[in-house]
Design a protein around this motif. Structure first.
Motif, PDB file in Angstrom:
ATOM      1  N   ARG A 204     -44.993 -60.141 -48.802  1.00 47.22           N
ATOM      2  CA  ARG A 204     -46.012 -60.422 -47.800  1.00 47.22           C
ATOM      3  C   ARG A 204     -45.322 -60.995 -46.573  1.00 47.22           C
ATOM      4  O   ARG A 204     -44.710 -62.045 -46.645  1.00 47.22           O
TER       5      ARG A 204
ATOM      6  N   ARG B  22     -52.689 -52.901 -50.046  1.00 43.04           N
ATOM      7  CA  ARG B  22     -53.618 -53.783 -49.349  1.00 43.04           C
ATOM      8  C   ARG B  22     -54.566 -54.449 -50.340  1.00 43.04           C
ATOM      9  O   ARG B  22     -55.020 -53.822 -51.293  1.00 43.04           O
ATOM     10  N   ASP B  23     -54.822 -55.710 -50.123  1.00 42.74           N
ATOM     11  CA  ASP B  23     -55.879 -56.376 -50.875  1.00 42.74           C
ATOM     12  C   ASP B  23     -56.660 -57.268 -49.922  1.00 42.74           C
ATOM     13  O   ASP B  23     -56.516 -57.153 -48.709  1.00 42.74           O
ATOM     14  N   LYS B  24     -57.465 -58.157 -50.478  1.00 39.52           N
ATOM     15  CA  LYS B  24     -58.329 -58.945 -49.603  1.00 39.52           C
ATOM     16  C   LYS B  24     -57.548 -59.805 -48.618  1.00 39.52           C
ATOM     17  O   LYS B  24     -58.053 -60.170 -47.554  1.00 39.52           O
ATOM     18  N   GLU B  25     -56.290 -60.104 -48.965  1.00 44.12           N
ATOM     19  CA  GLU B  25     -55.503 -60.942 -48.057  1.00 44.12           C
ATOM     20  C   GLU B  25     -54.800 -60.132 -46.968  1.00 44.12           C
ATOM     21  O   GLU B  25     -54.113 -60.697 -46.124  1.00 44.12           O
ATOM     22  N   GLY B  26     -54.898 -58.803 -47.062  1.00 44.91           N
ATOM     23  CA  GLY B  26     -54.275 -57.978 -46.037  1.00 44.91           C
ATOM     24  C   GLY B  26     -53.235 -57.029 -46.603  1.00 44.91           C
ATOM     25  O   GLY B  26     -53.159 -56.816 -47.824  1.00 44.91           O
ATOM     26  N   TYR B  27     -52.437 -56.468 -45.713  1.00 47.08           N
ATOM     27  CA  TYR B  27     -51.418 -55.510 -46.142  1.00 47.08           C
ATOM     28  C   TYR B  27     -50.218 -56.219 -46.734  1.00 47.08           C
ATOM     29  O   TYR B  27     -49.841 -57.312 -46.318  1.00 47.08           O
TER      30      TYR B  27
ATOM     31  N   SER C 219     -52.601 -47.287 -46.709  1.00 48.15           N
ATOM     32  CA  SER C 219     -52.125 -47.889 -47.946  1.00 48.15           C
ATOM     33  C   SER C 219     -51.965 -46.815 -49.009  1.00 48.15           C
ATOM     34  O   SER C 219     -52.727 -45.864 -49.083  1.00 48.15           O
TER      35      SER C 219
END
Lengths: 210, 210
Positions: B181, B159-164, B140
């Motif tokens: 997304r 990237r965050d908690k929900e993914g790339y 990332s």
DNA sequence: CATTATAGAGAACAATTGTTCTCAGTTCAA
DNA sequence: TTGAACTGAGAACAATTGTTCTCTATAATG
């Protein structure tokens, strides 16, 4: 991969190109055999022959091998849509030699590393290498490398009733880069014909900018 | 010319550099003897030895010669200060192979023309050619060429908690380029290692932007 | 089936390679 | 004058070079 070619030359070529990028030399048949995992030097020789026919290799004086004209060709993919994504890709390879593409008059072309951010609005960033073609004149609107009061500057050449002057292209910091009006003479060193940039490795400099 | 050197290596080096520029190969001792007008191959060998000590030549596998690290020594024109102008410079032309400079793994490198302006904040403009190195993964923060729902896009991998997901880099039109997304899978085609740009001719596209 | 390219191996050869060794002038300081 | 350094030449050698020729498998084609 390439339908017309009976022997898949390109897998051999790829390995050789990578080797050349590393070692800066085209190896002998013996070493090519190792590189290509071919047992017989005679067969290696055959493949080399094929590569010569296609213009990827040439025989230099002393019957050694050197890169041919097509050796540095790069495949061009089809249209990155950096705006809204685009229709899927039939990858039809087009070939391009970067050096040839960028530089038309080698003897009159000079590279300059860019420092500062006065031209960011034109996508010219610090660290970029700009390609300058020598010329004593330029027309207003062109990006030029000028010598103002004995110093180099990359700016846009502009003109008003008072004569020629140089403009930066950085809206955000426009107050830091006021138009430059030379004290007496404005000497043009050359004009901007392009640039290239090598991104710094990893997501360091490429990271978030907010 | 060079005071420290008893034997004037540089006249030999010059001839060799010119030869290499023409032929793209370092010749054998025999041919070097001809090029340098030296009768004895042993003496040619001696000179070569000297050039190796200085880092202009190297012995490659198979004891052939290849250009050393100093062979292409670049005397780049000194720093265009696009910010405030800089001290003048003695400008010596450089012979840098742009291709070599930009591309490390030729066989895995592909060029893509950029469309759209979603990456302008990184100085990536429409019409630029980006250099992509093929890879299935990236970290990332990197600029990647991704295939989202079967379409190519050049974006920043984040990237965050929900993914790339993929981010554009265009502050002014950020509403036009919301984070992408992928519906199910995010396929990386390769990552951005650089770009080059050929400015459109004359002051047409280079003109005022306000 | 027979045939014909294609892909590959092995042996052999003259030529050239990088290298080393010896010897001969020249320059220049001790 | 002596004696090193340089600069240069010639001969010699084992190793490697590019190349050619002959011989197999395998695959596709008729």
């Amino acid at each position: 991969m390439h339908p017309m070619q009976p022997l898949d030359i390109f897998s051999y070529l790829g390995k050789l190109q990578d080797y050349y990028a590393r070692e800066r030399i085209i190896p002998s048949t013996t070493q090519l055999s190792v590189l290509w995992n071919v047992k017989a030097r005679s067969w290696t020789h055959q493949i080399v022959q094929r590569l010569k026919e296609e213009g990827f290799l040439e025989t230099a004086a002393g019957s050694r091998l050197r890169p041919g004209p097509r050796f540095f060709e790069r495949t061009v993919g089809h249209a990155v849509r950096a705006g809204l994504p685009q229709q899927a890709a039939d990858v039809q390879p087009e070939l391009l030699r970067i050096d040839d593409y960028l530089i038309e008059k080698p003897s009159q072309t000079i590279l300059f590393p860019v420092k500062g951010d006065s031209m960011v609005d034109l996508g010219i960033l610090e660290g970029d290498m700009v390609i300058i073609e020598r010329s004593n004149s330029a027309s207003s609107g062109q990006v030029v490398l000028a010598i103002v009061d004995n110093e180099f500057t990359l700016k846009v050449l502009a003109r008003d009733k008072e004569g020629y002057y140089l403009e930066a292209r950085n809206e955000k910091r426009s107050q830091d880069y006021p138009p430059i009006r030379p004290e007496q003479e404005l000497e043009i060193y050359g004009f901007y014909i392009g640039l290239f940039r090598k991104a710094s490795v990893s997501g360091h400099r490429l990271g978030l900018n907010r």
